[in-house]
Design a protein around this motif. Structure first.
Motif, mmCIF file in Angstrom:
data_model
loop_
_atom_site.group_PDB
_atom_site.id
_atom_site.type_symbol
_atom_site.label_atom_id
_atom_site.label_comp_id
_atom_site.label_asym_id
_atom_site.label_seq_id
_atom_site.Cartn_x
_atom_site.Cartn_y
_atom_site.Cartn_z
ATOM 1 N N GLY A 134 0.821 -1.213 0.000
ATOM 2 C CA GLY A 134 0.000 0.000 0.000
ATOM 3 C C GLY A 134 0.852 1.259 0.000
ATOM 4 O O GLY A 134 0.587 2.210 -0.745
ATOM 5 N N ALA A 135 1.911 1.241 0.796
ATOM 6 C CA ALA A 135 2.803 2.405 0.854
ATOM 7 C C ALA A 135 3.483 2.620 -0.498
ATOM 8 O O ALA A 135 3.693 3.748 -0.941
ATOM 9 C CB ALA A 135 3.848 2.207 1.949
ATOM 10 N N MET A 136 3.822 1.512 -1.151
ATOM 11 C CA MET A 136 4.460 1.585 -2.453
ATOM 12 C C MET A 136 3.520 2.196 -3.492
ATOM 13 O O MET A 136 3.949 2.958 -4.358
ATOM 14 C CB MET A 136 4.833 0.166 -2.871
ATOM 15 N N GLN A 137 2.227 1.873 -3.399
ATOM 16 C CA GLN A 137 1.259 2.472 -4.304
ATOM 17 C C GLN A 137 1.228 3.988 -4.135
ATOM 18 O O GLN A 137 1.177 4.741 -5.112
ATOM 19 C CB GLN A 137 -0.143 1.914 -4.038
ATOM 20 N N MET A 138 1.279 4.424 -2.899
ATOM 21 C CA MET A 138 1.308 5.869 -2.651
ATOM 22 C C MET A 138 2.591 6.483 -3.202
ATOM 23 O O MET A 138 2.585 7.567 -3.759
ATOM 24 C CB MET A 138 1.211 6.155 -1.150
ATOM 25 N N ARG A 139 3.670 5.757 -3.059
ATOM 26 C CA ARG A 139 4.938 6.269 -3.568
ATOM 27 C C ARG A 139 4.856 6.495 -5.069
ATOM 28 O O ARG A 139 5.301 7.524 -5.587
ATOM 29 C CB ARG A 139 6.058 5.282 -3.245
ATOM 30 N N ILE A 140 4.279 5.537 -5.774
ATOM 31 C CA ILE A 140 4.136 5.675 -7.221
ATOM 32 C C ILE A 140 3.237 6.866 -7.530
ATOM 33 O O ILE A 140 3.521 7.665 -8.420
ATOM 34 C CB ILE A 140 3.583 4.380 -7.855
ATOM 35 N N LYS A 141 2.176 6.998 -6.771
ATOM 36 C CA LYS A 141 1.316 8.171 -6.959
ATOM 37 C C LYS A 141 2.112 9.471 -6.842
ATOM 38 O O LYS A 141 1.989 10.366 -7.684
ATOM 39 C CB LYS A 141 0.181 8.169 -5.928
ATOM 40 N N LEU B 83 -3.873 0.337 1.576
ATOM 41 C CA LEU B 83 -3.647 1.292 2.656
ATOM 42 C C LEU B 83 -4.984 1.753 3.228
ATOM 43 O O LEU B 83 -5.175 1.799 4.445
ATOM 44 C CB LEU B 83 -2.842 2.483 2.127
ATOM 45 N N MET B 136 6.548 -4.679 -7.624
ATOM 46 C CA MET B 136 6.517 -3.222 -7.522
ATOM 47 C C MET B 136 7.937 -2.646 -7.427
ATOM 48 O O MET B 136 8.223 -1.594 -7.985
ATOM 49 C CB MET B 136 5.728 -2.856 -6.273
#
Lengths: 190, 190
Positions: A134-141, B83, B136
Motif C-alpha cells: 500500500g505504501a508503495m502504491q502511494m509512492r508511485i502516486k 492502505l 513493484m
DNA sequence: CTCATTTCTTGAAGTAGTTCAAGTTTTTTA
DNA sequence: TAAAAAACTTGAACTACTTCAAGAAATGAG
C-alpha cells in the motif's frame, strides 16, 4: 534480546510465551558496518533483514554507472529482495548499510520452519507486506503527480529527521532527481 | 463456480475439501461493466477484488484533471487499495473496469472471518502480497532507469497481448509519459 | 448503417529537469 | 590535526519530454 521485533509482531498478532521462546531461539542479532553490503546484484537473496537499529538501503547501479536508491529501511522495517527470495532468481539490487546498524537476519529455511511452527507469523508477514505494498502504491502516486520540488518538500515535511540522517545524494536518487537539482531546490535557486 | 480463485490459491497452499466448501460458501462472482467504478477517491476501501475475467485498473486524477493509471489488474490478480483497507482511511484512488469483467469481491468482515477459519489463507495472501511487492520494486527500478522509449519497448516485449488490450493513453500514463509521446514512439518519429 | 464518442496522430513551441566540470565544504581516518 | 575522501554547490549548455491545438481514424450505440 530481540524486543524490537517482538514488539513489532505484537502490533499485529499476539504470541504465546512458548512461541516467543521458539522464535527467540532462532534469531540472532548482527551488526553491520556502514557501507557493508548484505546483498549484491546477481546474488540470490536468501535472507530477510529486520532493522533493529540504524539504516539500510536498497539500490541499483544504473547504465551510467551511478547509484540509485530505491528504498530505505530504518528501525522496524524489513528489507530484502522479495522477488529474488521467492523465485530463487539473481537479484537486481544491492542492499547496503547507510549507517552502522543492527539487524536480525533470517535465512529462508529458518523462516520457512518458523512459519510452520508459528502460523501466526503468516498473519504478521501478510499484514506487514500488504501495508508495504500500500505504501508503495502511494509512492508511485507521488512520483507520478508531483514535480521534483514538490516531492522534496513533501518528503521533508513527512520525515524531517530522516532527511538529516542520510546523504543528500541518496535521498535525491530516492526521490528520482539528480543530486545537483536537489542542491538547487534547497538553495531556493530555481 | 470459483475455480479461477481456487486454482490460484492451490499454487501456494493446499486446501482441504472442507476448506474449499467453506470458502465457496462465502464467495460470489459479480459482473462489472466497462467503465463502472468499484472504488472512488475519498471512499474507504472495504473490499478486495480478484479478477476472474477482464481487466480493471487503479487510477488517480492529477492536479491538471487528467487520469493517470497506476496499476492494471487482469485475470488472477487482486486489486484494491490496501492502505485504505488496512487503515480505514479515505482512498486516494479510483478502481474501474477497463473491460466488461467478472470479479470476486470479498468484503473485509468476510475475509477476516475466513482468515480465522482457514489459516492457510494467511499464507496465501502473504505470498501473493510479497510477490506483488517484489514486482513493484522492479517497476520502480524500470521507472528510474529506463527512458520513456525503453519502458515502452520493454513492456511491449514482456506483454505484447496486453498492449493490444487497453487504450494507448492508459498504458502511456501507466508507463509515466504522455499519450502524445507514446504515439510518436510507436510511429518511430523521434 | 450512421452519427457520436472515444482514441490516436502530428508538429511546433516550451520547460523541468539533466549533465558536466570545477570549486567548496564537511566528514572521516590515521 | 593534517591529509584524504566524501558530500555538496554553482552556473552554463543541453535534452527528453510535455503541452497545446487541430485533425484523422477507429469504435460503439441505437
Amino acid at each position: 534480546m530481540h524486543e524490537a521485533l517482538f514488539r513489532h509482531i505484537e502490533k499485529f498478532t499476539n504470541l504465546e510465551p512458548s512461541e516467543i521462546d521458539t522464535l527467540e531461539s532462532c534469531l540472532q542479532l548482527s551488526k553491520v558496518k556502514k557501507k557493508e553490503h548484505l546483498l549484491q546484484e546477481g546474488q540470490i537473496c536468501n535472507t530477510m533483514y529486520f532493522v533493529v537499529k540504524g539504516c539500510l538501503r536498497q539500490y541499483i547501479i544504473n547504465t551510467k554507472g551511478s547509484e540509485q536508491t530505491l528504498q530505505f529501511g530504518i528501525e522496524n522495517w524489513w528489507i530484502t529482495d522479495l522477488l529474488s527470495y521467492h523465485n530463487h532468481t539473481p537479484s537486481n539490487f544491492y542492499i547496503q548499510a547507510v549507517e552502522n546498524s543492527e539487524v536480525i537476519a533470517i535465512e529462508k529455511p529458518t523462516l520457512e520452519a518458523l512459519l510452520i511452527q508459528i502460523p501466526k507469523l503468516e498473519r504478521y508477514f501478510r499484514i506487514v507486506s500488504q501495508k508495504s505494498f500500500g505504501a508503495m502504491q502511494m509512492r508511485i502516486k507521488f512520483l507520478f503527480t508531483m514535480s521534483a520540488e514538490e516531492r522534496y518538500h513533501h518528503f521533508n515535511n513527512q520525515f524531517p529527521e530522516f532527511v538529516q540522517r542520510v546523504p543528500q545524494y541518496m535521498l535525491a536518487s530516492y526521490l528520482d532527481f539528480s543530486a545537483e537539482f536537489m542542491s538547487k531546490i534547497r538553495a531556493g535557486k530555481l
